[in-house]
Write a protein that holds these residues in place. Structure first.
Motif, PDB file in Angstrom:
ATOM      1  N   UNK A 201       0.729  -1.126   0.113  1.00  0.00           N
ATOM      2  CA  UNK A 201       0.068  -0.094   0.056  1.00  0.00           C
ATOM      3  C   UNK A 201       0.973   1.398  -0.048  1.00  0.00           C
ATOM      4  N   UNK A 202       0.717   2.060  -0.980  1.00  0.00           N
ATOM      5  CA  UNK A 202       1.276   3.578  -1.106  1.00  0.00           C
ATOM      6  C   UNK A 202       0.590   4.383  -0.046  1.00  0.00           C
ATOM      7  N   UNK A 203       1.471   4.774   0.961  1.00  0.00           N
ATOM      8  CA  UNK A 203       0.973   5.483   2.049  1.00  0.00           C
ATOM      9  C   UNK A 203       1.582   6.784   2.123  1.00  0.00           C
ATOM     10  N   UNK A 204       0.830   7.656   1.901  1.00  0.00           N
ATOM     11  CA  UNK A 204       1.250   9.242   2.072  1.00  0.00           C
ATOM     12  C   UNK A 204       0.260  10.035   2.798  1.00  0.00           C
ATOM     13  N   UNK A 205      -0.671   9.538   3.329  1.00  0.00           N
ATOM     14  CA  UNK A 205      -1.451  10.077   4.344  1.00  0.00           C
ATOM     15  C   UNK A 205      -0.951  10.301   5.867  1.00  0.00           C
ATOM     16  N   UNK A 206      -1.645  11.440   6.580  1.00  0.00           N
ATOM     17  CA  UNK A 206      -1.235  11.590   7.789  1.00  0.00           C
ATOM     18  C   UNK A 206      -1.629  10.465   8.674  1.00  0.00           C
ATOM     19  N   UNK A 207      -0.971  10.273   9.902  1.00  0.00           N
ATOM     20  CA  UNK A 207      -1.575   9.125  10.798  1.00  0.00           C
ATOM     21  C   UNK A 207      -2.163   9.704  12.030  1.00  0.00           C
ATOM     22  N   UNK A 487      -6.387  19.595   6.558  1.00  0.00           N
ATOM     23  CA  UNK A 487      -5.234  18.417   6.234  1.00  0.00           C
ATOM     24  C   UNK A 487      -5.723  17.314   5.372  1.00  0.00           C
ATOM     25  N   UNK A 488      -7.143  17.017   5.347  1.00  0.00           N
ATOM     26  CA  UNK A 488      -7.710  15.939   4.794  1.00  0.00           C
ATOM     27  C   UNK A 488      -8.332  16.259   3.801  1.00  0.00           C
ATOM     28  N   UNK A 489      -8.157  17.554   3.128  1.00  0.00           N
ATOM     29  CA  UNK A 489      -8.934  17.877   1.742  1.00  0.00           C
ATOM     30  C   UNK A 489     -10.242  18.363   2.055  1.00  0.00           C
ATOM     31  N   UNK A 490     -10.929  18.402   3.163  1.00  0.00           N
ATOM     32  CA  UNK A 490     -12.084  18.986   3.282  1.00  0.00           C
ATOM     33  C   UNK A 490     -12.351  20.615   3.129  1.00  0.00           C
TER      34      UNK A 490
END
Ligand code: AMP
Length: 509
Positions: A201-207, A487-490
């Protein structure tokens, strides 16, 4: 055999001696499952030494790093409640979170230590540090600890995490998530998205958010696959890593940014198995552009901090653009009238309610707020407006609180945004209600242009005039370079409502 702890038994115990790769890191380094679990065990000892007992919160505001993930696993092992905090929060905001959550331990970036020391002290929390490169007081303390750990017994209903909601209005609330909430959701998603131990899985998201932490990480742990774990979304790094991945999860902005780069080609992603999007609405246009460029149809899903994932488009059947698909196995949804609570007909808009093993235990120390959003028969009121089509696909048409009531008529912003977005020269739009002396609220649109200055307010109003009833048409149109996003694009409509609050105010004199 030591005591039971459902998440430990599913994610950690079977992998303690597993020599396969868990994380691929930038620079070509990798971490095996066995190594990751050994680090998590060492951290678990440090948590105990810091007085973290079962049910105690561990507040974590650090940059994304493998060690931050191991800390989550250490919380699972000790029964500590993992409480990740957005790295953007300021000291004043942290004062609220730490005062509200009363963690036993706060973990912060070394650069924030000075600011946080007084806050941690005030609420009786221990404080330690973790830097983006994995160094810091926390990992120093862990280095000499044993790599084995006897997990603390936990039940399905015991808390595993608290996620503070992004809170676009009012105070952010802590959503209490149990072991069973996280585990049931991870298993359902692994199943419906067909994740296996061969997935990368390509993971570029914040955790610090449910998407990067519980969806991406827990699904990988549940399947026994691996992740290409990037410190953040970086276009060059994502494109470079794509050839080694089988799947990617992203927020819609990941997809628009990838599409904006000519290197993102059909050849680059030919081998990919699955692209998943969520956390904010994916424009139907982006879905179409993506398919045209790559031949892949993005699979969109829907969920929230309080519930984990709720619905998903199907893996095998049609992935319908503009919809978020069907309820996950074991999860039930209904769409109800916002006033009467009665179920609405197919195609009608109402508030989405959800019930299932994924639904949280309530808001941390806010029983009234929990009660206000929980129906007697166990359904949670999401606050999202949606409609189910004849085939059962759910479409999200906005947040209940973003509904505009103009002159007594309900105006659903999504409908207006869709009409505006279809106009030539429009990039995207956000439709909001603003105080209006005659109508209560007046409809306004905030719009980005694809070609600077080639589109006027009159073009937008005129462009939708024959598509929308008069009361739905924007009375004002404002042009901006970009919509404000978190940060989540909302899109942050509250920011826009504040900025343009006086647009319909009577002129003085
Ligand atoms: P959060 O708790 O930060 O994950 O935010 C959850 C909210 O994000 C939901 O209540 C929805 O309003 C929105 N959301 C998540 N996924 C989607 C999606 N696929 N389409 C539209 N809205 C979404």
């Amino acid at each position: 055999m030591s005591t039971a702890n459902p998440l430990y038994d599913a994610f950690i115990r079977p992998r303690r001696e597993d020599a396969r790769v868990f994380l691929h890191l930038p620079g070509g380094e990798s971490v095996t499952y066995a190594q990751a679990m050994a680090r998590a065990h060492q951290l678990a000892h440090v948590l105990l030494e810091n007085g973290v007992g079962p049910g105690d919160r561990v507040a974590v505001q650090v940059q994304k790093s493998p060690e931050a993930l191991y800390l989550y696993l250490a919380c699972v092992a000790t029964g500590g409640v993992f409480l990740p905090l957005n790295t953007a929060y300021t000291a004043a905001e942290l004062d609220y979170f730490i005062g509200d959550a009363e963690p036993a331990l706060v973990v912060c970036d070394p650069s924030a230590r000075e600011n946080l020391a007084a806050i941690a002290d005030r609420y009786g929390a221990a404080l330690t540090t973790l830097a983006p490169d994995g160094s810091g007081a926390l990992t120093d303390a862990a280095a000499t600890q044993p790599e084995v750990f006897d997990p603390v017994a936990r039940g399905e209903d015991d808390l595993a995490a608290v996620l503070y909601t992004s809170g676009t209005t009012g105070r952010s609330k802590g959503a209490m998530l149990s072991q069973a909430n996280l585990l049931s959701n991870a298993q359902a998603l692994t199943d419906v998205w067909r994740f296996t131990d061969t997935d990368v899985l390509l993971h570029g998201l914040p955790i610090f958010h449910t998407h990067g932490l519980f969806v991406a990480t827990n699904v990988t742990l549940s399947a026994g696959g691996s992740m290409i774990f990037l410190p953040k979304f970086d276009l060059d790094a994502m494109i470079e890593a794509m050839s080694r991945a089988t799947t990617m999860m992203g927020v819609p902005t990941f997809y628009t940014r990838l599409l904006g780069d000519p290197r993102f080609s059909r050849e680059l992603v030919q081998h990919m198995r699955l692209f998943i999007s969520g956390s904010a609405p994916l424009l139907a246009q982006t879905h179409a552009d993506f398919e045209e460029r790559t031949g892949h149809r993005i699979l969109e899903r829907y969920g929230m901090s309080e519930t984990g994932m709720i619905t998903s488009n199907p893996y095998d059947a049609e992935r319908r653009a503009g919809t978020v698909g069907f309820p996950l196995p074991g999860v039930a949804i209904r769409v109800v009238d916002r006033e009467t609570g009665a179920a609405v007909a197919h195609g009608e808009t109402g508030v989405v309610e959800v019930r299932g093993p994924n639904v949280f235990k309530g808001y941390w120390r806010m029983p009234e707020k929990t009660a206000a959003e929980m129906r007697e028969d166990g359904y949670f009121v999401t606050g999202d407006l949606g409609q189910v089509d004849g085939d059962g696909y759910l479409a999200i048409v906005g947040r209940d609180k973003d509904l505009i009531i103009s002159g007594g008529f309900n105006v659903y912003p999504k409908e207006i945004e869709t009409a505006i977005d279809a106009l030539e020269g429009v990039g995207e739009s956000a439709v909001i209600g603003l105080p209006h002396p005659d109508f209560g609220e007046g409809v306004a649109a905030v719009v980005t242009r694809t070609h600077a200055a080639e589109l006027s307010e009159a073009d937008v109003v005129g462009g939708v005039a024959d598509k929308l009833a008069k009361f739905k048409q924007p009375k004002r149109v404002f042009f901006v370079d970009a919509l404000p996003r978190n940060a989540m694009g909302k899109v942050q409509k509250q920011v826009l409502r504040t900025e343009y609050a006086a647009a319909f105010a009577p002129k003085p004199g």
